[in-house]
Design a protein around this motif. Structure first.
Motif, PDB file in Angstrom:
ATOM      1  N   ILE A 119     -22.330  17.486 -24.316  1.00 61.52           N
ATOM      2  CA  ILE A 119     -21.439  18.584 -24.751  1.00 61.52           C
ATOM      3  C   ILE A 119     -21.494  18.697 -26.273  1.00 61.52           C
ATOM      4  CG2 ILE A 119     -19.030  19.377 -24.819  1.00 61.52           C
ATOM      5  CD1 ILE A 119     -18.668  17.639 -22.211  1.00 61.52           C
ATOM      6  N   ARG A 120     -21.732  19.920 -26.774  1.00 64.50           N
ATOM      7  CA  ARG A 120     -21.827  20.113 -28.223  1.00 64.50           C
ATOM      8  C   ARG A 120     -20.449  20.152 -28.857  1.00 64.50           C
ATOM      9  NH1 ARG A 120     -26.229  24.858 -28.348  1.00 64.50           N
ATOM     10  NH2 ARG A 120     -28.004  23.588 -27.715  1.00 64.50           N
ATOM     11  N   PRO A 121     -20.211  19.337 -29.886  1.00 67.81           N
ATOM     12  CA  PRO A 121     -18.906  19.323 -30.552  1.00 67.81           C
ATOM     13  C   PRO A 121     -18.800  20.394 -31.641  1.00 67.81           C
ATOM     14  CG  PRO A 121     -20.131  17.251 -30.909  1.00 67.81           C
ATOM     15  CD  PRO A 121     -21.094  18.255 -30.369  1.00 67.81           C
ATOM     16  N   HIS A 122     -17.765  21.216 -31.548  1.00 69.64           N
ATOM     17  CA  HIS A 122     -17.464  22.241 -32.554  1.00 69.64           C
ATOM     18  C   HIS A 122     -16.121  21.877 -33.178  1.00 69.64           C
ATOM     19  CE1 HIS A 122     -20.573  25.244 -31.338  1.00 69.64           C
ATOM     20  NE2 HIS A 122     -20.535  24.510 -30.233  1.00 69.64           N
ATOM     21  N   LEU A 165     -22.229  17.494 -35.587  1.00 67.82           N
ATOM     22  CA  LEU A 165     -21.407  18.621 -35.133  1.00 67.82           C
ATOM     23  C   LEU A 165     -22.261  19.877 -35.009  1.00 67.82           C
ATOM     24  CD1 LEU A 165     -18.269  18.020 -37.392  1.00 67.82           C
ATOM     25  CD2 LEU A 165     -18.401  17.716 -34.903  1.00 67.82           C
ATOM     26  N   ALA A 166     -21.991  20.678 -33.969  1.00 67.16           N
ATOM     27  CA  ALA A 166     -22.706  21.951 -33.820  1.00 67.16           C
ATOM     28  C   ALA A 166     -22.164  22.967 -34.815  1.00 67.16           C
ATOM     29  CB  ALA A 166     -22.558  22.477 -32.392  1.00 67.16           C
ATOM     30  N   SER A 167     -20.854  22.929 -35.072  1.00 68.77           N
ATOM     31  CA  SER A 167     -20.296  23.834 -36.069  1.00 68.77           C
ATOM     32  C   SER A 167     -19.062  23.227 -36.698  1.00 68.77           C
ATOM     33  CB  SER A 167     -19.946  25.197 -35.453  1.00 68.77           C
ATOM     34  OG  SER A 167     -18.727  25.137 -34.744  1.00 68.77           O
ATOM     35  N   ILE A 168     -18.767  23.714 -37.901  1.00 69.87           N
ATOM     36  CA  ILE A 168     -17.516  23.365 -38.579  1.00 69.87           C
ATOM     37  C   ILE A 168     -16.881  24.668 -39.043  1.00 69.87           C
ATOM     38  CG2 ILE A 168     -16.394  22.080 -40.438  1.00 69.87           C
ATOM     39  CD1 ILE A 168     -18.861  20.279 -40.618  1.00 69.87           C
ATOM     40  N   ALA A 169     -15.655  24.914 -38.571  1.00 73.39           N
ATOM     41  CA  ALA A 169     -14.875  26.055 -39.056  1.00 73.39           C
ATOM     42  C   ALA A 169     -13.886  25.514 -40.081  1.00 73.39           C
ATOM     43  CB  ALA A 169     -14.125  26.732 -37.913  1.00 73.39           C
ATOM     44  N   ALA A 217     -23.033  22.289 -50.246  1.00 74.24           N
ATOM     45  CA  ALA A 217     -23.626  21.344 -51.193  1.00 74.24           C
ATOM     46  C   ALA A 217     -24.044  20.053 -50.481  1.00 74.24           C
ATOM     47  CB  ALA A 217     -22.637  21.046 -52.315  1.00 74.24           C
ATOM     48  N   VAL A 218     -23.312  19.698 -49.416  1.00 76.61           N
ATOM     49  CA  VAL A 218     -23.663  18.513 -48.625  1.00 76.61           C
ATOM     50  C   VAL A 218     -24.875  18.818 -47.740  1.00 76.61           C
ATOM     51  CG1 VAL A 218     -22.839  16.944 -46.796  1.00 76.61           C
ATOM     52  CG2 VAL A 218     -21.294  17.631 -48.660  1.00 76.61           C
ATOM     53  N   GLY A 219     -24.943  20.058 -47.237  1.00 71.24           N
ATOM     54  CA  GLY A 219     -26.080  20.478 -46.425  1.00 71.24           C
ATOM     55  C   GLY A 219     -26.114  19.922 -45.014  1.00 71.24           C
ATOM     56  N   PRO A 220     -25.009  20.041 -44.271  1.00 73.20           N
ATOM     57  CA  PRO A 220     -24.997  19.523 -42.897  1.00 73.20           C
ATOM     58  C   PRO A 220     -25.820  20.401 -41.954  1.00 73.20           C
ATOM     59  CG  PRO A 220     -22.991  20.749 -43.308  1.00 73.20           C
ATOM     60  CD  PRO A 220     -23.749  20.724 -44.610  1.00 73.20           C
ATOM     61  N   LYS A 221     -26.215  19.831 -40.804  1.00 72.74           N
ATOM     62  CA  LYS A 221     -26.915  20.635 -39.791  1.00 72.74           C
ATOM     63  C   LYS A 221     -25.964  21.636 -39.141  1.00 72.74           C
ATOM     64  CE  LYS A 221     -30.579  17.397 -38.458  1.00 72.74           C
ATOM     65  NZ  LYS A 221     -30.321  16.016 -37.990  1.00 72.74           N
ATOM     66  N   ALA A 222     -24.676  21.332 -39.120  1.00 76.07           N
ATOM     67  CA  ALA A 222     -23.678  22.176 -38.452  1.00 76.07           C
ATOM     68  C   ALA A 222     -23.652  23.590 -39.045  1.00 76.07           C
ATOM     69  CB  ALA A 222     -22.289  21.554 -38.591  1.00 76.07           C
ATOM     70  N   GLN A 223     -23.405  24.572 -38.177  1.00 81.48           N
ATOM     71  CA  GLN A 223     -23.160  25.942 -38.618  1.00 81.48           C
ATOM     72  C   GLN A 223     -21.757  25.994 -39.228  1.00 81.48           C
ATOM     73  OE1 GLN A 223     -25.146  29.071 -36.744  1.00 81.48           O
ATOM     74  NE2 GLN A 223     -26.471  27.579 -37.719  1.00 81.48           N
ATOM     75  N   LEU A 224     -21.605  26.788 -40.302  1.00 89.20           N
ATOM     76  CA  LEU A 224     -20.322  26.819 -41.006  1.00 89.20           C
ATOM     77  C   LEU A 224     -19.687  28.211 -40.927  1.00 89.20           C
ATOM     78  CD1 LEU A 224     -21.427  24.833 -44.214  1.00 89.20           C
ATOM     79  CD2 LEU A 224     -20.531  23.923 -42.060  1.00 89.20           C
ATOM     80  N   GLY A 225     -18.383  28.248 -40.699  1.00 87.12           N
ATOM     81  CA  GLY A 225     -17.712  29.544 -40.597  1.00 87.12           C
ATOM     82  C   GLY A 225     -16.202  29.426 -40.632  1.00 87.12           C
ATOM     83  N   ILE A 226     -15.533  30.479 -40.162  1.00 86.51           N
ATOM     84  CA  ILE A 226     -14.066  30.535 -40.151  1.00 86.51           C
ATOM     85  C   ILE A 226     -13.627  31.108 -38.810  1.00 86.51           C
ATOM     86  CG2 ILE A 226     -13.949  32.890 -41.130  1.00 86.51           C
ATOM     87  CD1 ILE A 226     -11.486  31.967 -42.770  1.00 86.51           C
TER      88      ILE A 226
END
Ligand code: GBH
Length: 450
Positions: A119-122, A165-169, A217-226
């Motif tokens: 399961i992908r963690p968001h 993480l798959a994404s970070i909001a 600036a950290v450059g994570p693999k996770a997609q970033l959004g709101i």
């Protein structure tokens, strides 16, 4: 449901993500364990009269201890994605300074458990549980000083978890934090000033922008959004010019107030004018900070609102009950989701959209070992079909998260309102799959084997 499944398979991309969502304060419990700091919701619950059933979040769904069982429920459902939030005071008890390693260790275990289950963690960084120490020390979101502190916290999460993480909001529903927290007093910290709410909304948006920059600036693999809450505004009487104006203002304060700065780097001029002396104090560079490129836009959709504009004021009209209301009294109106997805696609050209929340409260009870929640199945059917229609007409929607996995702490309604696919018996913490969970499981299964 063959027609629905056929529509979903036809309209949605093969890699469409099926998920469900929760948030830290609503499920974790363990409010004072392993070094967690106090949050503004811990404090709010302790104030008499704030929560309808006078409950608190000391235990909630005891997810902090029961997460392996809860991940097993997700796996049984066939979820491909799970959306949770980090509790800022659990990982940084005072909101600045020392990190709490035991707090990080919990999220580390949870993420491992999810990945092991396929399961992908968001993740969401802020789902309303500000460290109380920041409210006490600097006035919480009323202070601009919270902006760099939030960015530090975001960067630390990105460094530790960003590649798993798959994404970070950044934020969940800043409208709720600002308006319900600082103007209507329904949410923590319970203030009653529109000017405060507006200034808080500006600081929240700045915190979003600063967190985006810090994480990039950290450059994570996770997609970033709101993640924004969108409740489309309709005139109660479409023939009435007053009602149409009221709907435009309501849309301006809910939808455009957040979408315009994030995607266009400006606040809507009509709302600045409408706010008059309550308009936010903005410094040079603030709007450029807010307007960061996003990898995804999370949309939370529950209902629409009907506006009346008599006497130059806008007021919400109770929807006619024949249309179907949830246990929150919210109208069931899935067409608005299709229209709204198409409208934001047209007006903002957003990045890929994810429905990060959609769901209903229902007066569920266990009868003979079963929860018959036919109304929730109908709600799901209507809204999934609305998403499929929007995609067929050009909206780029990549995933759907049902709110919520479990019955949980419904903020100022306490434990009185049940949104879960799983029923929770709070006396025993026993989870039971409602009929809707069986139904959703079937949809996901059929979609996967398309
Ligand atoms: C979400 O908030 C939250 O992210 C989640 O934590 C919460 O549990 C869930 O929804 C259910 O409430 O209030 O009559 O004007 C959603 C908040 C819901 C606020 C719809 C605006 C409009 C109807 N939004 N509401 S009304």
């Amino acid at each position: 449901d063959t027609a629905l499944i056929r529509d979903l398979i036809q309209a949605l991309p093969a890699d469409f993500q099926w998920g469900s969502a929760t948030s830290a304060a609503q499920i974790e419990g363990a409010a004072r364990e392993d070094g967690k700091g106090e949050s503004i919701w811990d404090r709010f619950c302790a104030q008499p009269g704030r929560i309808k059933d006078s409950s608190n979040i000391d235990v909630a769904c005891d997810h902090y201890r029961r997460y392996p069982e809860d991940v097993a429920l997700m796996k049984w459902l066939g979820l491909q994605a799970y959306r949770f939030s980090f509790s800022w005071p659990r990982v940084q008890p005072l909101g600045r300074g020392a990190w709490n390693e035991a707090g990080f260790a919990f999220y580390d275990r949870l993420i491992d458990e999810l990945l092991a289950a396929g399961i992908r963690p968001h993740a969401t960084l802020y789902h309303w549980d500000l460290p109380q120490a920041l409210d006490d020390g600097i006035g919480g979101w009323l202070s601009r000083d919270v902006v760099p502190l939030f960015a530090d916290y975001a960067a630390e999460i990105a460094r530790r978890f960003g590649d798993r993480l798959a994404s970070i909001a950044t934020l969940n529903e800043p409208w709720c934090s600002a308006t319900l927290g600082y103007e209507t007093a329904q949410f923590a910290p319970g203030h009653t000033s529109r000017a405060e709410a507006v200034q808080v909304s500006h600081h929240l948006l700045m915190a979003h922008g600063a967190a985006m920059q810090a994480m990039r600036a950290v450059g994570p693999k996770a997609q970033l959004g709101i993640v924004l809450n969108h409740t489309p505004s309709f005139p109660a009487n479409p023939e009435s010019e007053d009602d149409r104006r009221a709907a435009r203002i309501d849309d301006g304060t809910n939808v455009r107030w957040y979408m315009d700065p994030v995607f266009r780097g400006q606040y809507p001029a009509d709302i600045i004018e409408y706010l008059g002396a309550d308009a936010p104090k903005i410094q040079p560079g603030d709007l450029a900070l807010i307007q960061q490129p996003l990898d995804f836009l999370g949309v939370n959709f529950y209902t629409r609102s009907l506006l009346n504009g008599q006497n130059g004021q806008q007021s919400m009209v109770t929807p006619p009950a024949e249309l179907g209301l949830t246990d929150m009294g919210w109208e069931i109106y899935p067409q608005a989701l299709t229209q709204h997805l198409l409208r934001i696609t047209r007006e903002y050209t957003p990045p890929p959209i994810v429905i990060t929340e959609n769901g209903m409260a229902n007066a569920d009870s266990v009868v003979d070992g079963r929860v018959n929640d036919e109304a929730r199945i109908a709600y799901l059917r209507g809204h999934l079909s609305a998403v499929a229609q929007a995609v067929a007409l050009g909206a780029d929607v990549r995933g759907y998260f049902y709110w919520s996995l479990l019955d949980n702490f419904e903020w100022n309604s306490g434990y009185l309102k049940r949104f879960g696919l799983f029923h929770v018996d709070y006396a025993t913490q026993q989870r039971l799959a409602k009929d809707s969970a069986h139904w959703y499981r079937g949809v996901i299964e059929q979609f996967k084997t398309r």
